[in-house]
Design a protein around this motif. Structure first.
Motif, PDB file in Angstrom:
ATOM      1  N   ASP A  44      10.007 -71.909  71.437  1.00 58.04           N
ATOM      2  CA  ASP A  44       9.714 -70.879  70.437  1.00 58.04           C
ATOM      3  C   ASP A  44      10.392 -71.291  69.125  1.00 58.04           C
ATOM      4  O   ASP A  44      11.393 -70.720  68.724  1.00 58.04           O
ATOM      5  CB  ASP A  44      10.233 -69.529  70.952  1.00 58.04           C
ATOM      6  CG  ASP A  44       9.851 -68.369  70.062  1.00 58.04           C
ATOM      7  OD1 ASP A  44       9.135 -68.584  69.062  1.00 58.04           O
ATOM      8  OD2 ASP A  44      10.278 -67.237  70.370  1.00 58.04           O
ATOM      9  N   HIS A  45       9.833 -72.324  68.468  1.00 63.33           N
ATOM     10  CA  HIS A  45      10.457 -72.890  67.268  1.00 63.33           C
ATOM     11  C   HIS A  45      10.623 -71.878  66.138  1.00 63.33           C
ATOM     12  O   HIS A  45      11.563 -71.977  65.353  1.00 63.33           O
ATOM     13  CB  HIS A  45       9.643 -74.082  66.761  1.00 63.33           C
ATOM     14  CG  HIS A  45       9.693 -75.259  67.663  1.00 63.33           C
ATOM     15  ND1 HIS A  45      10.809 -76.041  67.827  1.00 63.33           N
ATOM     16  CD2 HIS A  45       8.746 -75.779  68.486  1.00 63.33           C
ATOM     17  CE1 HIS A  45      10.560 -76.995  68.691  1.00 63.33           C
ATOM     18  NE2 HIS A  45       9.311 -76.858  69.118  1.00 63.33           N
ATOM     19  N   TYR A  46       9.720 -70.922  66.032  1.00 61.95           N
ATOM     20  CA  TYR A  46       9.777 -69.963  64.920  1.00 61.95           C
ATOM     21  C   TYR A  46      10.477 -68.667  65.303  1.00 61.95           C
ATOM     22  O   TYR A  46      10.552 -67.748  64.501  1.00 61.95           O
ATOM     23  CB  TYR A  46       8.364 -69.682  64.398  1.00 61.95           C
ATOM     24  CG  TYR A  46       7.701 -70.935  63.884  1.00 61.95           C
ATOM     25  CD1 TYR A  46       8.141 -71.544  62.713  1.00 61.95           C
ATOM     26  CD2 TYR A  46       6.663 -71.525  64.592  1.00 61.95           C
ATOM     27  CE1 TYR A  46       7.547 -72.721  62.256  1.00 61.95           C
ATOM     28  CE2 TYR A  46       6.061 -72.693  64.135  1.00 61.95           C
ATOM     29  CZ  TYR A  46       6.515 -73.277  62.970  1.00 61.95           C
ATOM     30  OH  TYR A  46       5.940 -74.432  62.520  1.00 61.95           O
ATOM     31  N   GLY A  47      10.976 -68.577  66.515  1.00 64.87           N
ATOM     32  CA  GLY A  47      11.720 -67.395  66.942  1.00 64.87           C
ATOM     33  C   GLY A  47      10.863 -66.154  67.107  1.00 64.87           C
ATOM     34  O   GLY A  47      11.376 -65.038  67.005  1.00 64.87           O
ATOM     35  N   ASP A  48       9.562 -66.329  67.363  1.00 65.38           N
ATOM     36  CA  ASP A  48       8.661 -65.187  67.505  1.00 65.38           C
ATOM     37  C   ASP A  48       9.114 -64.223  68.595  1.00 65.38           C
ATOM     38  O   ASP A  48       8.929 -63.018  68.472  1.00 65.38           O
ATOM     39  CB  ASP A  48       7.234 -65.656  67.799  1.00 65.38           C
ATOM     40  CG  ASP A  48       6.637 -66.459  66.657  1.00 65.38           C
ATOM     41  OD1 ASP A  48       6.880 -66.098  65.492  1.00 65.38           O
ATOM     42  OD2 ASP A  48       5.933 -67.439  66.941  1.00 65.38           O
ATOM     43  N   CYS A  49       9.671 -64.753  69.671  1.00 72.73           N
ATOM     44  CA  CYS A  49      10.064 -63.914  70.817  1.00 72.73           C
ATOM     45  C   CYS A  49      11.571 -63.962  71.062  1.00 72.73           C
ATOM     46  O   CYS A  49      12.042 -63.542  72.126  1.00 72.73           O
ATOM     47  CB  CYS A  49       9.299 -64.354  72.065  1.00 72.73           C
ATOM     48  SG  CYS A  49       7.505 -64.304  71.853  1.00 72.73           S
ATOM     49  N   LYS A  50      12.330 -64.467  70.112  1.00 74.52           N
ATOM     50  CA  LYS A  50      13.771 -64.647  70.289  1.00 74.52           C
ATOM     51  C   LYS A  50      14.501 -63.331  70.518  1.00 74.52           C
ATOM     52  O   LYS A  50      15.382 -63.241  71.373  1.00 74.52           O
ATOM     53  CB  LYS A  50      14.381 -65.381  69.095  1.00 74.52           C
ATOM     54  CG  LYS A  50      15.878 -65.633  69.279  1.00 74.52           C
ATOM     55  CD  LYS A  50      16.401 -66.610  68.294  1.00 74.52           C
ATOM     56  CE  LYS A  50      17.867 -66.859  68.378  1.00 74.52           C
ATOM     57  NZ  LYS A  50      18.569 -66.582  69.594  1.00 74.52           N
ATOM     58  N   ALA A  51      14.134 -62.296  69.795  1.00 76.45           N
ATOM     59  CA  ALA A  51      14.813 -61.002  69.950  1.00 76.45           C
ATOM     60  C   ALA A  51      14.655 -60.486  71.386  1.00 76.45           C
ATOM     61  O   ALA A  51      15.623 -60.010  71.995  1.00 76.45           O
ATOM     62  CB  ALA A  51      14.272 -59.989  68.948  1.00 76.45           C
ATOM     63  N   LEU A  52      13.448 -60.617  71.935  1.00 80.05           N
ATOM     64  CA  LEU A  52      13.222 -60.180  73.321  1.00 80.05           C
ATOM     65  C   LEU A  52      13.977 -61.057  74.310  1.00 80.05           C
ATOM     66  O   LEU A  52      14.536 -60.558  75.289  1.00 80.05           O
ATOM     67  CB  LEU A  52      11.731 -60.200  73.650  1.00 80.05           C
ATOM     68  CG  LEU A  52      10.926 -59.034  73.110  1.00 80.05           C
ATOM     69  CD1 LEU A  52       9.434 -59.288  73.282  1.00 80.05           C
ATOM     70  CD2 LEU A  52      11.325 -57.749  73.803  1.00 80.05           C
ATOM     71  N   ALA A  53      14.022 -62.360  74.051  1.00 83.04           N
ATOM     72  CA  ALA A  53      14.752 -63.276  74.935  1.00 83.04           C
ATOM     73  C   ALA A  53      16.240 -62.923  74.923  1.00 83.04           C
ATOM     74  O   ALA A  53      16.895 -62.872  75.979  1.00 83.04           O
ATOM     75  CB  ALA A  53      14.540 -64.719  74.504  1.00 83.04           C
ATOM     76  N   ASP A  54      16.792 -62.660  73.742  1.00 84.32           N
ATOM     77  CA  ASP A  54      18.209 -62.285  73.628  1.00 84.32           C
ATOM     78  C   ASP A  54      18.485 -60.966  74.330  1.00 84.32           C
ATOM     79  O   ASP A  54      19.498 -60.809  75.016  1.00 84.32           O
ATOM     80  CB  ASP A  54      18.623 -62.197  72.159  1.00 84.32           C
ATOM     81  CG  ASP A  54      18.636 -63.549  71.467  1.00 84.32           C
ATOM     82  OD1 ASP A  54      18.613 -64.592  72.162  1.00 84.32           O
ATOM     83  OD2 ASP A  54      18.654 -63.571  70.215  1.00 84.32           O
ATOM     84  N   GLU A  55      17.578 -60.016  74.154  1.00 86.96           N
ATOM     85  CA  GLU A  55      17.738 -58.712  74.796  1.00 86.96           C
ATOM     86  C   GLU A  55      17.686 -58.838  76.318  1.00 86.96           C
ATOM     87  O   GLU A  55      18.451 -58.205  77.044  1.00 86.96           O
ATOM     88  CB  GLU A  55      16.626 -57.771  74.297  1.00 86.96           C
ATOM     89  CG  GLU A  55      16.924 -56.317  74.508  1.00 86.96           C
ATOM     90  CD  GLU A  55      15.866 -55.422  73.857  1.00 86.96           C
ATOM     91  OE1 GLU A  55      15.750 -54.268  74.330  1.00 86.96           O
ATOM     92  OE2 GLU A  55      15.182 -55.850  72.907  1.00 86.96           O
ATOM     93  N   TYR A  56      16.792 -59.700  76.815  1.00 82.24           N
ATOM     94  CA  TYR A  56      16.678 -59.939  78.251  1.00 82.24           C
ATOM     95  C   TYR A  56      17.964 -60.583  78.792  1.00 82.24           C
ATOM     96  O   TYR A  56      18.486 -60.165  79.826  1.00 82.24           O
ATOM     97  CB  TYR A  56      15.468 -60.824  78.545  1.00 82.24           C
ATOM     98  CG  TYR A  56      15.303 -61.159  80.004  1.00 82.24           C
ATOM     99  CD1 TYR A  56      14.901 -60.193  80.919  1.00 82.24           C
ATOM    100  CD2 TYR A  56      15.564 -62.436  80.482  1.00 82.24           C
ATOM    101  CE1 TYR A  56      14.753 -60.490  82.268  1.00 82.24           C
ATOM    102  CE2 TYR A  56      15.422 -62.745  81.822  1.00 82.24           C
ATOM    103  CZ  TYR A  56      15.020 -61.770  82.712  1.00 82.24           C
ATOM    104  OH  TYR A  56      14.890 -62.066  84.048  1.00 82.24           O
TER     105      TYR A  56
END
Length: 111
Positions: A44-56
């Motif tokens: 996920d180079h652009y961090g599109d799903c980073k917030a969800l990954a961090d929350e998980y």
């Protein structure tokens, strides 16, 4: 024994070092890497799903790594990856989630 540099056989050979010659054996080649069963899983180079990954990840830490307690976040993360073309789109039930009697999605536990 005569020093040799032939790596084609598995017999020991001599390698020159600063302290003289040392005996060595040819290194075995590692097996080629195998792709994941479901195909590529792009970063996920652009961090599109980073917030969800961090929350998980935070949810897992809070819950002693019991993934069942974070299943809704896991589902949301996978859906985000599909929406952003970071994985192949498919029905969420094909990714280990099953419909329960109350129509909520639950995680299938595989022993």
């Amino acid at each position: 024994h005569k020093p040799t540099n032939q790596h084609t056989n598995s017999k020991p050979f001599y390698v020159p070092t600063s302290s003289g010659l040392t005996m060595s054996t040819p290194a075995k080649r590692a097996a080629p890497p195998q792709p994941p069963l479901k195909g590529s899983f792009p970063l996920d180079h652009y961090g599109d799903c980073k917030a969800l990954a961090d929350e998980y990840e935070a949810c897992l830490k809070r819950n002693s790594n019991l993934s069942g307690r974070c299943r809704e976040l896991a589902k949301m993360y996978l859906e985000c990856r599909m929406e952003n073309q970071l994985m192949t789109k498919q029905d969420i039930t094909e990714l280990g989630f099953v419909k329960e009697r109350n129509n909520d999605l639950d995680v299938k536990i595989v022993p």
